[in-house]
Design an enzyme around this catalytic site. Structure first.
Site, short mmCIF file in Angstrom:
data_model
loop_
_atom_site.label_atom_id
_atom_site.label_comp_id
_atom_site.label_asym_id
_atom_site.label_seq_id
_atom_site.Cartn_x
_atom_site.Cartn_y
_atom_site.Cartn_z
N LYS A 205 0.84 -1.19 0.00
CA LYS A 205 0.00 0.00 0.00
C LYS A 205 0.88 1.24 0.00
CE LYS A 205 -3.58 2.46 2.46
NZ LYS A 205 -4.69 2.40 3.41
N ARG A 215 -10.94 10.12 1.13
CA ARG A 215 -10.81 10.83 2.42
C ARG A 215 -11.97 11.79 2.61
NH1 ARG A 215 -4.24 11.31 2.20
NH2 ARG A 215 -3.87 9.08 2.47
N LYS A 228 1.01 10.40 5.13
CA LYS A 228 1.13 9.05 5.71
C LYS A 228 2.43 8.38 5.29
CE LYS A 228 -3.89 8.50 6.18
NZ LYS A 228 -5.05 7.59 6.09
N GLU A 244 7.21 -6.77 1.93
CA GLU A 244 5.97 -6.61 2.70
C GLU A 244 5.08 -7.85 2.54
OE1 GLU A 244 4.80 -4.56 4.82
OE2 GLU A 244 5.84 -2.64 4.62
N LYS A 259 -2.30 -1.64 -3.76
CA LYS A 259 -3.16 -0.45 -3.74
C LYS A 259 -2.33 0.80 -3.85
CE LYS A 259 -6.19 1.90 -0.61
NZ LYS A 259 -6.46 2.11 0.76
N SER A 285 -10.36 5.39 -5.05
CA SER A 285 -11.29 6.50 -5.31
C SER A 285 -10.79 7.46 -6.39
CB SER A 285 -11.56 7.24 -4.01
OG SER A 285 -10.33 7.70 -3.45
N TYR A 324 -15.28 0.63 -6.81
CA TYR A 324 -16.57 1.32 -6.64
C TYR A 324 -17.48 1.08 -7.84
CZ TYR A 324 -13.92 3.66 -2.98
OH TYR A 324 -13.15 3.92 -1.87
C1 PBG Z 1 -7.45 3.78 5.18
C2 PBG Z 1 -7.80 3.53 3.76
C3 PBG Z 1 -7.60 4.37 2.66
C4 PBG Z 1 -8.22 3.77 1.58
C5 PBG Z 1 -8.74 2.55 2.01
N1 PBG Z 1 -8.47 2.42 3.37
C6 PBG Z 1 -6.98 5.71 2.55
C7 PBG Z 1 -5.72 6.00 3.21
O1 PBG Z 1 -4.93 5.11 3.55
O2 PBG Z 1 -5.45 7.18 3.41
C8 PBG Z 1 -8.30 4.34 0.20
C9 PBG Z 1 -9.45 3.90 -0.61
C10 PBG Z 1 -9.72 4.72 -1.82
O3 PBG Z 1 -9.05 5.73 -2.12
O4 PBG Z 1 -10.67 4.36 -2.52
N2 PBG Z 1 -6.40 3.14 5.72
#
Ligand code: PBG
Length: 337
Positions: A205, A215, A228, A244, A259, A285, A324
């Site tokens: 990730k 968010r 982050k 990982e 991701k 997203s 989505y």
């Molecule tokens: C939280 C999380 C995130 C997403 C899924 N779980 C965002 C982040 O880590 O800031 C992103 C999902 C998306 O953008 O559709 N840990």
């Protein structure tokens, strides 16, 4: 008599366009395939009743109250979608420095999972294990003097995962990127007798800008302090992603995830080729928003682009895609060709 000898493996004897010349032949020779079984539908929740609230930048995505989520789950199941990944919108009132709402057995996620399992028992339910929907600083872990605390966060994540599994979630998906969390969660689940709960690890990730609209969707946009990067991966790294995955598998993950999705397809292929384990990709997203925006301004054909994007995940080696678009695509796939 004609001389049929000679030729060989090159042009003009080999013409790759032969196999592409008609629809039936293209279908027959397709190497990958996409079905509703490959789709995990990402669904955003919001407390209340009869709520269906549009999410900014994500046309077609709504925040759903638990009753609406139950209806959505029934629709998804009817179309062959195997599982839903749920994400909660949380207002500032329910957020705190320690993210205590994550450990409320009656929180929105747990209530919705129980409600869905009561009326649509055969659909799989997936939940994030992370604190970001519940903290007032928007981080996935505990924040102290500007530092995200690893081990203290893992303790809370274990409790969160146990609570979620007891509420009806079939798969817990740690998305926090703390070190050691998969092993700790696995031990916690075993201790509680939750031996059949799956762990789908957000193993690879990245600290990505493509999460922007999400968010906003869960109410973290204006609360997140900083970025982050001390826990999510550097987009420049690939070998680190394999480390990982290796660790998460060793610690007891049943499946792993990459991701975001399309910009990171190389990692889907590398993970699948290296480990041969169930490998999922998250079309996040921002990827959704980009396709929708381009379709809305007339640059792209929405339907064709969405399908192509999902075909690409399958070609790259993904066993399934969190998206989505899942419901929309399952409806398309259900239509006669
Ligand atoms: C939280 C999380 C995130 C997403 C899924 N779980 C965002 C982040 O880590 O800031 C992103 C999902 C998306 O953008 O559709 N840990």
């Amino acid at each position: 008599m004609a001389d049929y000898t000679g030729g060989g493996q090159s042009y003009p004897y080999t013409r790759l366009r032969r196999l592409r010349a008609s629809n039936w032949s293209r279908n027959l020779h397709a190497e990958a395939s996409l079905s509703a079984y490959d789709l995990i539908w990402a669904v955003i929740l919001k407390d209340g009743h009869d709520v269906k609230e549009p999410v900014e930048h994500m046309p077609g995505v709504y925040r759903l109250s638990p009753d609406k989520a139950v209806e959505a789950a029934a629709m998804a199941q009817g179309l062959g979608i195997p599982a839903l990944a749920l994400f909660p919108y949380t207002g500032t009132e329910e957020r705190s420095p320690g993210g205590g709402e994550a450990l409320n057995a009656d929180n929105l996620m747990c209530r919705t999972a129980s409600a869905i399992k009561a009326s649509v028992p055969d659909i799989g339910l997936i939940c994030d294990v992370a604190l970001d929907p519940y903290t007032d600083h928007g981080h996935d872990g505990l924040l102290e003097d500007g530092i995200i605390l690893n081990d203290e966060t893992v303790d809370i994540l274990c409790q969160q995962a146990v609570l979620q599994a007891k509420a009806g979630f079939d798969i817990v998906a740690p998305s926090d990127m703390m070190d050691g969390r998969v092993g700790a969660i696995r031990r916690a689940l075993e201790t509680e007798g939750l031996t059949d709960t799956q762990i789908m690890s957000y193993a690879v990730k990245y600290a990505s800008s493509f999460y922007g609209p999400y968010r906003g969707a869960i109410g973290s946009q204006n609360v997140l302090q900083g970025d982050k990067k001390t826990y999510q991966m550097n987009p420049l790294n690939a070998d680190e992603g394999l480390r990982e995955v290796a660790l998460d598998l060793q610690e007891g993950a049943d499946s792993v995830m990459v991701k975001p999705g399309l910009p990171y397809l190389d990692m889907v292929t590398r993970v699948k080729d290296t480990f041969r384990v169930p490998t999922f990709a998250f079309q996040v997203s921002g990827e959704y928003a980009m396709i929708c925006a381009a379709a809305e301004n007339g640059a792209l054909d929405r339907e064709k682009t969405v399908l192509e994007s999902l075909h690409c995940f399958k070609r790259a080696g993904a066993d399934g895609i969190i998206t989505y678009f899942a419901l929309e695509v399952a409806e398309l796939l259900a239509q006669p060709a």
